[in-house]
Scaffold this motif. Structure first.
Motif, PDB file in Angstrom:
ATOM      1  N   GLU A 156       3.103 -17.761  70.077  1.00 25.85           N
ATOM      2  CA  GLU A 156       4.004 -16.724  70.584  1.00 25.85           C
ATOM      3  C   GLU A 156       4.015 -15.510  69.661  1.00 25.85           C
ATOM      4  O   GLU A 156       3.963 -14.358  70.120  1.00 25.85           O
ATOM      5  CB  GLU A 156       5.410 -17.306  70.719  1.00 25.85           C
ATOM      6  CG  GLU A 156       6.373 -16.438  71.507  1.00 25.85           C
ATOM      7  CD  GLU A 156       5.965 -16.290  72.968  1.00 25.85           C
ATOM      8  OE1 GLU A 156       5.884 -15.131  73.433  1.00 25.85           O
ATOM      9  OE2 GLU A 156       5.711 -17.312  73.621  1.00 25.85           O
ATOM     10  N   SER A 160       2.597 -11.853  70.851  1.00 22.21           N
ATOM     11  CA  SER A 160       3.526 -10.711  70.884  1.00 22.21           C
ATOM     12  C   SER A 160       3.049  -9.585  69.971  1.00 22.21           C
ATOM     13  O   SER A 160       3.183  -8.397  70.305  1.00 22.21           O
ATOM     14  CB  SER A 160       4.930 -11.164  70.493  1.00 22.21           C
ATOM     15  OG  SER A 160       4.949 -11.667  69.166  1.00 22.21           O
ATOM     16  N   ARG A 164       2.025  -5.852  71.128  1.00 21.61           N
ATOM     17  CA  ARG A 164       2.680  -4.687  70.513  1.00 21.61           C
ATOM     18  C   ARG A 164       1.665  -3.696  69.967  1.00 21.61           C
ATOM     19  O   ARG A 164       1.772  -2.473  70.184  1.00 21.61           O
ATOM     20  CB  ARG A 164       3.604  -5.165  69.377  1.00 21.61           C
ATOM     21  CG  ARG A 164       4.291  -4.023  68.626  1.00 21.61           C
ATOM     22  CD  ARG A 164       5.040  -4.520  67.408  1.00 21.61           C
ATOM     23  NE  ARG A 164       4.171  -5.052  66.377  1.00 21.61           N
ATOM     24  CZ  ARG A 164       3.472  -4.292  65.524  1.00 21.61           C
ATOM     25  NH1 ARG A 164       3.523  -2.964  65.598  1.00 21.61           N
ATOM     26  NH2 ARG A 164       2.709  -4.849  64.606  1.00 21.61           N
TER      27      ARG A 164
END
Length: 888
Positions: A156, A160, A164
């Protein structure tokens, strides 16, 4: 307990105790040393799945074959799911022409790699790293503490951060060779080489597709060789088993005279009784030009071969439109520049006695056949490597040892040298796994940009290996055909290892600058088996599997001619929470919103089966490529895969138990005859009727493509079309502040960075067994040591313009005065003062791209002094790198 720790990956207490016993109770004692005892259970001629009194023998490939090339077969004795003993090849009767593929201590030591104290067990996060790109505390990379996290949390966080960074900066802010990212816009990749200098591309341009030998097995025709010249080669260390054994047999069977040309009188030269021709690092082209002068002066060259098969040797054989004054012969004689390249001229630069230069030149020109083995990459890894490599081929062509039995002018494609066939008669099946193109670098290969040879394509974004740190720090890189181009790298994704190390920080020149660059990045993620340099400087680390723990593994050699295939089934289950790269990529794909089946649609077992079932060999009876392995419907059903029955020459289960297949050779066999249809012999006989892939169709001593192509990479603007001696950076001349009066400067010692018998590149560096077997001392000549008040056993500080390392000293006359050795492969270990106690050779070497991004590992100047601090303890006694304490 986190759910991810349950299931097959969890080691039970009973298994853990068995694991510890497998290493003699040394699992958590990194300083222990337990010899791998030879097996007595299996009789000669049997192996693989042979049942032992306790346990079962299974094929256990040495996954470092890519670096050494000996093609060894190893087997593991598995008891209760744990490898308790290793042995090497005993599948068939040993013979001189078809020796058993016996492994060395490196392959046998893999047991400690799998079960050692430094094995990573769980996903980890750097303690002071925070996602979001603001408080990442990059300055702590390499010295921070670690904390255990679950696989789901690690995935995760990784997904992420990638989302980003792409959202904020675009896909060109990420460096990666990860297939998943190709499904979401791609990433920046690298080109150039970490090992081979400019040789792959340069040889393609000036020698084309000329085979390395007349097309007949180089080993089986060994009795024809009367002279062997090994240039910069130490097979006893780099390929210590089958390949070197065959070198020894050549000497025994042919009685050939042997020369070893190198800065050191190495182990191979000693064992072969070779005549040592010392040459300073980076000055090979000067020595070769001196040899050429002697040949021309005494009319010793094979003029007929040069006239018919080469271009550029003399004024009468220059390519159309080329400047006549740039021909090789007139350069050597000094016709236009006024400097004859005599042996005396060469000696002042290269350090070789003029008499010995003449003797070597005479022997190479008059003793035939000659095996001129220039397959070592040592001279290519210098600041004038391309010129030296081109000069070496030119000297070989001057002797005419092309297309004759027992003769060879060998380069990269023959790096196994005298060990294997001149052609490949056996191939594995292709993996059906799709590999979609990287949108940012469409021409990249699995191994980064090793095969990249088109600098005129301005649509790609790729960075030379040796420029990566500068690109990160300076936010620009050198784009082929364009020059400096802005780049803003924020992230490195290093999760596809292929089990071969891929240790960017320690394997690429400029380690000090690479560490600095890593510490500026917002996010670094890695997949590793132990805390090596590449993972030590990461933020998220996933625990990797070893080849023995994967569903199946096929190891074809790196495209070099061969008559052997290797494969193995899973031997043991992955320990703790270790997972394969394919598993990691599939799970990361889910987190990124990509269907895992689009990335890896086939099971690991299906991939393995397809590569084994798809193996082919050249059948003497049918005289065409046919299936190697017999597959029955029962094989398919019992293996749980899809496939089609077929007829071959070895059964599916039999070849799995044997760990592959060896195509045995005999003098005068079918393969000898088959190889002569398209060989260097055919080119020699009729170069017009059998043209090469070079621009002229011939061997190019003058090669205009070298200048056109290499200058387009934008790292050099004065590329020479024919062999020349060039004083480039950190040359022997640069060790003087006053060349004319021979006054030495602040860094008077040249270093070379040879591969050691301890490991393969940076792989296996963490194993105490191998550390004890070869301590990787700093090696220098007694004259240099005495001048500094040094002796064997002293801890010394070695300094260059780029960094400092500590090593213990070994003094020996086997290395030239003014030259020292720093063994390649050690991992960095910087103290608070910035001194590398680990002894990484690239800490001393600057990142200075050449050619098409190649690196000059053997062109660095240093000074040496006695260390006044605490003596450096032997590194096999060092504490293990264990990032998580027991219970964390």
């Amino acid at each position: 307990m986190d759910k991810t720790t349950q299931g097959k990956g969890l080691l039970s207490r009973r298994s853990f105790l068995t694991w510890s016993a497998a290493l003699g109770g040394a699992t958590a004692l990194a300083g222990s040393f337990v010899a791998c005892a030879p097996s007595k259970e299996a009789p000669v001629g049997q192996g693989g799945g042979l049942k032992a009194e306790e346990g079962e023998w299974k094929p256990a490939l040495c996954r470092n074959m890519s670096g050494c090339g000996s093609d060894c077969a190893n087997f593991a004795l598995v008891k209760d799911g744990v490898v308790v003993r290793m042995k090497t090849d005993d599948r068939y009767e040993d013979s001189r022409d078809n020796p058993q593929r016996r492994g060395c201590h490196r392959g046998l030591a893999h047991r400690q790699r799998v079960y050692g104290a430094e094995r990573l067990k769980y996903p980890m996060k750097r303690k002071n790293w925070n996602p979001g790109g603001v408080n990442h505390n990059g300055h702590l990379r390499g010295r921070d503490e670690w904390e255990r996290i679950s696989w789901d949390e690690a995935l995760e966080l990784t997904a992420s951060e990638l989302k980003r960074i792409v959202g904020a900066y675009g896909n060109k802010a990420i460096y990666s060779q990860c297939q998943v990212l190709n499904h979401v816009g791609g990433a920046v990749d690298l080109f150039g080489t970490t090992s081979t200098g400019d040789s792959i591309l340069a040889e393609k341009l000036f020698r084309g597709d000329l085979p390395q030998s007349p097309g007949i097995d180089r080993f089986l025709t060994r009795k024809n060789a009367k002279l062997i010249v090994l240039w910069g080669k130490n097979t006893a260390f780099t390929s210590a088993t089958t390949a070197f054994y065959r070198h020894q047999l050549i000497r025994q069977d042919s009685g050939a005279k042997i020369y070893s040309v190198a800065p050191d009188y190495n182990n191979s030269a000693v064992a072969l009784g070779a005549i040592w021709v010392p040459v300073r690092p980076g000055t090979d082209s000067a020595l070769l030009l001196g040899m050429a002068y002697h040949m021309i002066e005494n009319n010793l060259q094979d003029q007929d071969f040069l006239d018919r098969c080469c271009v550029g040797f003399d004024a009468d054989h220059m390519p159309e439109g080329a400047p006549v004054e740039e021909n090789f012969k007139d350069y050597v004689l000094g016709t236009y520049d006024g400097t004859p390249k005599t042996p005396e001229w060469a000696s002042e630069i290269c350090g070789t006695d003029p008499k010995q230069i003449r003797e070597l030149a005479t022997d190479m020109a008059t003793i035939k056949p000659c095996l001129f083995d220039i397959s070592s990459q040592a001279m290519w890894r210098t600041s004038n490597g391309r010129g030296s490599g081109h000069a070496a081929h030119t000297i070989g062509w001057m002797t005419g040892n092309v297309g004759i039995e027992g003769g060879c002018v060998g380069g990269l494609a023959g790096y196994r040298s005298l060990g294997e066939d001149a052609a490949s008669w056996i191939y594995p099946g292709q993996s059906p796994d799709p590999r979609i193109s990287n949108p940012v670098f469409p021409k990249s290969a699995v191994w980064g940009g090793y095969g990249y040879d088109d600098p005129f394509d301005t649509t790609i974004t790729a960075i030379a290996y040796s420029e990566t740190a500068d690109a990160i720090l300076n936010k620009e890189f050198t784009a082929p055909s364009r020059g400096k181009v802005p780049i803003d790298l924020r992230c490195i994704v290093n999760i596809v290892n292929f089990g071969l190390g891929n240790n960017f920080i320690n394997s690429t020149s400029g380690t000090v600058k690479s560490v600095e660059a890593y510490r500026t990045l917002e996010f670094v993620v890695c997949h590793d088996i132990s805390l090596s340099a590449k993972s030590k400087y990461a933020d998220i680390v996933f625990p990797d599997t070893f080849a023995w723990e994967e569903e199946g593994y096929v190891f074809p050699t790196l495209g070099a001619p061969t008559n052997v295939l290797y494969w193995m089934e899973k031997i043991i289950e992955p320990p703790f929470e270790c997972k394969t790269s394919r598993y990691l990529e599939r799970e990361l794909a889910r987190k990124l919103g990509v269907d895992p089946d689009d990335v890896h649609p086939f099971s690991d077992k299906q991939l393995f089966f397809d590569q084994v079932a798809g193996a082919i060999y050249l059948s003497p009876e049918k005289q065409q490529m046919v299936p190697l392995v017999t597959i029955t419907q029962e094989d398919i059903d019992s293996y749980g895969v899809k496939g089609t029955p077929q007829e071959g020459i070895i059964g599916f289960r039999e070849t799995l138990d044997q760990g592959g297949y060896v195509l045995h050779r005999e003098p005068g066999d079918f393969y000898e005859m088959a190889s002569q249809a398209n060989t260097s012999a055919a080119f020699r006989a009729d170069p017009e009727g059998n043209p090469l892939s070079t621009k002229s169709g011939k061997l190019e001593i003058y090669c205009s493509e070298l200048k056109r192509v290499f200058e387009a990479f934008m790292f050099e603007d004065d590329v020479q079309c024919s062999p020349r001696y060039r004083k480039t950076f950190d040359s022997y001349e640069d060790s003087f502040i006053d060349w004319e009066n021979k006054v030495k400067g602040p860094y008077p010692i040249q270093i070379v960075t040879p591969h050691s018998i301890r490991g393969t590149h940076t792989c296996l560096n963490d194993l105490p067994w191998l550390r004890r077997a070869h301590p990787r001392e700093f090696v220098m000549n007694p004259l240099d040591a005495q001048a500094r008040g040094l002796k064997t056993g002293d801890t010394v500080l070695i300094s260059s313009r780029f960094g400092k390392i500590l090593r213990n000293l070994a003094v020996t006359e086997s290395v030239m005065p003014g030259v020292a050795q720093v063994w390649h492969g050690s991992w960095d270990d910087f103290d608070e003062e910035g001194i590398d106690r680990g002894g990484c050779s690239n800490t001393l070497i600057g990142a200075r791209p050449m050619g098409y991004g190649s690196q000059a590992y053997n062109s660095t100047l240093v000074e040496v002094e006695k260390w006044n601090g605490e003596p450096l303890p032997a590194d096999y006694t060092w504490p293990a790198r264990i990032p998580l304490k027991e219970g964390e």
